[in-house]
Design an enzyme around this catalytic site. Structure first.
Site, PDB file in Angstrom:
ATOM      1  N   HIS A   1       0.823  -1.214   0.000  1.00 48.44           N
ATOM      2  CA  HIS A   1       0.000   0.000   0.000  1.00 48.44           C
ATOM      3  C   HIS A   1       0.857   1.265   0.000  1.00 48.44           C
ATOM      4  O   HIS A   1       0.356   2.347  -0.312  1.00 48.44           O
ATOM      5  CB  HIS A   1      -0.985  -0.007   1.174  1.00 48.44           C
ATOM      6  CG  HIS A   1      -0.392   0.321   2.501  1.00 48.44           C
ATOM      7  ND1 HIS A   1      -0.039  -0.637   3.425  1.00 48.44           N
ATOM      8  CD2 HIS A   1      -0.103   1.512   3.082  1.00 48.44           C
ATOM      9  CE1 HIS A   1       0.434  -0.057   4.510  1.00 48.44           C
ATOM     10  NE2 HIS A   1       0.407   1.244   4.330  1.00 48.44           N
TER      11      HIS A   1
ATOM     12  N   ASP B   1      -0.321  -7.510   1.315  1.00 47.07           N
ATOM     13  CA  ASP B   1       0.231  -6.156   1.440  1.00 47.07           C
ATOM     14  C   ASP B   1       1.744  -6.212   1.604  1.00 47.07           C
ATOM     15  O   ASP B   1       2.289  -5.938   2.672  1.00 47.07           O
ATOM     16  CB  ASP B   1      -0.423  -5.453   2.631  1.00 47.07           C
ATOM     17  CG  ASP B   1      -0.120  -3.964   2.679  1.00 47.07           C
ATOM     18  OD1 ASP B   1       0.422  -3.434   1.683  1.00 47.07           O
ATOM     19  OD2 ASP B   1      -0.413  -3.332   3.709  1.00 47.07           O
TER      20      ASP B   1
ATOM     21  N   SER C   1       4.065   2.597   8.249  1.00 49.96           N
ATOM     22  CA  SER C   1       3.681   1.578   7.272  1.00 49.96           C
ATOM     23  C   SER C   1       4.894   1.017   6.544  1.00 49.96           C
ATOM     24  O   SER C   1       5.789   1.752   6.132  1.00 49.96           O
ATOM     25  CB  SER C   1       2.714   2.167   6.247  1.00 49.96           C
ATOM     26  OG  SER C   1       1.439   2.364   6.803  1.00 49.96           O
TER      27      SER C   1
END
Length: 453
Positions: free
Chosen positions: A257, A304, A400
């Site tokens: 992502h 992901d 992230s």
């Protein structure tokens, strides 16, 4: 059609148009039943209506049965690049049966807590006996895992292995000359046991070590320069966007992502060996290419994971080191205390931290994480949760793609990549990470393909 002509739009399918009902002109005044019947009869004789309905039902059933057979790969190998199923014996047999020869990759792995070498041959994973093993075979094995060199190979007693690795064995065919051994899975024969009583263990990378103290991060602590030497800052057009983890001199693991729709390599740089993002003297490293998992979908959360390849290899020192990948089928127990790090916000809705922070977080079982009061069933087996149900410590925005690492046998291993969460450090909302062991095959395939080009 000219370049300036608008594209033709296809009419949407409807059962009304199939039966000609869209052609009916319905009066705003409700007609009597006989009038409607007469109109329908003029367009579609009733005697054909049951036949058409039965035909459509039969077609749907045929498609369903066909698709069921097509998708059922029980006892077979499914090509990831298509829906094709092949026999397990066709995998790693030297013949490309899948698109892009994917069935001829991922034929070697390192498994379990003790890093036992296994090859896939004759439809099964089989553990390599140390009989007739030579050290230079280790370089071949590591190349099949995508590593250009190797550190060491050693021998381990069979009874020291986990039980699942003690059933099927292979040995190198001693009749082959060394120059004929170019791929391990083509150079072995099956054994019921190891004559020597030992199997081969393999280490392809000098990884997972550091000289810093081991004691985002909401409720975290500021890190020292050498504490998390595999942590990198991924910067998009000069601004920190995500974290990542060094796994080789050329490759970084991060979250899909982070790079989805932002996958132009020239827009990215990677900074390594730093704690502060402000006035940092460290040089930026250019990115050659970005690969994200082909099954990643932004709204579906799963798969992901992504890889970045640097334009030039990193030079390792005490501030820049790779993290070890876990071994295949290596387990990290629920409750184990692991560590997450990053430059993410230190409070929900806050700005990114200018300095690298870290926090200790215990692993949480997927069963607990899927409880209706936590994530309500959305956590798949390829995800893992870590943190505290009471809140207070968590990864946050800006973390992230960064690492979740655990220490095993004095080596640090990349167990997760920061994926998502609800808020930051909220009650019953621990951090969710991509489970790295679920994507080892994918990672090694990308590295092996790149090494062969």
């Amino acid at each position: 059609m000219g370049e300036n002509d608008p594209p033709a739009a296809e009419a949407p399918f409807s059962f009304r148009s199939l039966f000609g009902l869209d052609d009916l002109k319905i009066s705003p005044v409700a007609p009597d039943g006989d009038a409607v019947a007469a109109q329908i009869l003029s367009l579609l004789p009733l005697k054909f209506f049951p036949i058409i309905v039965i035909g459509i039902i039969a077609l749907i059933l045929a498609l369903a049965i066909g698709l069921g057979i097509h998708f059922d790969c029980s006892g077979k190998y499914r090509c990831h690049s298509s829906f094709k199923c092949i026999e397990l014996t066709a995998r790693c047999d030297g013949v490309s049966d899948c698109k892009n020869a994917e069935d001829e990759y991922r034929c070697v792995r390192v498994s379990g807590q003790r890093a036992a070498l296994q090859v896939f041959t004759a439809a099964a994973w089989r553990t390599m006996c140390s009989d007739d093993w030579k050290s230079h075979y280790a370089k071949i094995a590591c190349a099949q895992l995508g590593f250009p060199s190797y550190v060491s190979s050693d021998h381990l007693r069979v009874d020291a292995l986990e039980e699942q690795f003690q059933g099927d064995f292979v040995s190198i065919n001693h009749l082959l000359s060394d120059d004929k051994v170019t791929a391990l899975h083509h150079s072995v024969y099956m054994r019921e046991g190891c004559t020597s009583g030992h199997v081969v263990t393999l280490k392809c990378s000098a990884c997972g070590t550091r000289t810093g103290y081991s004691p985002r991060i909401v409720g975290g602590n500021m890190s020292s320069l050498t504490q998390w030497p595999w942590q990198v800052s991924l910067q998009f057009q000069g601004y920190h966007l995500c974290g990542g983890s060094i796994i080789t001199p050329l490759w970084i693991v991060t979250a899909a992502h982070c790079v989805y729709d932002l996958y132009h390599p020239k827009s990215w740089t990677v900074q390594v060996g730093l704690v502060s993002l402000m006035d940092s003297p460290v040089p930026s490293h250019l990115v050659e290419k970005i690969i994200y998992h082909s099954k990643y979908k932004p709204k579906r959360l799963g798969n992901d994971i992504a890889l970045m390849k640097l334009s030039e290899p990193l030079t390792f020192d005490e501030t820049i080191q790779p993290i070890c990948l876990p071994n295949s089928e290596e387990n990290f127990p629920d409750g184990k205390l692991c560590w997450t790090s990053g430059w993410g916000a230190t409070e929900d809705g806050g700005d990114a931290s200018p300095v690298l922070n870290h926090a200790a977080v215990p692993l949480i079982s997927n069963k607990i994480c899927n409880h209706r009061d936590v994530y309500g069933g959305i956590i798949s087996p390829s995800m893992l949760c870590a943190g505290y149900l009471k809140g207070g410590v968590d990864s946050c925005q800006g973390d992230s793609g960064g690492p979740l690492v655990c220490q095993e046998r004095r080596l640090w291993k990349l167990v997760g990549a920061t994926s998502f969460g609800i808020g930051c450090a909220e009650v019953n909302k621990p951090g969710v990470y991509t489970r790295i062991t679920s994507f080892l095959d994918w990672i090694h395939e990308q590295l092996e393909r790149d090494l062969k080009t």
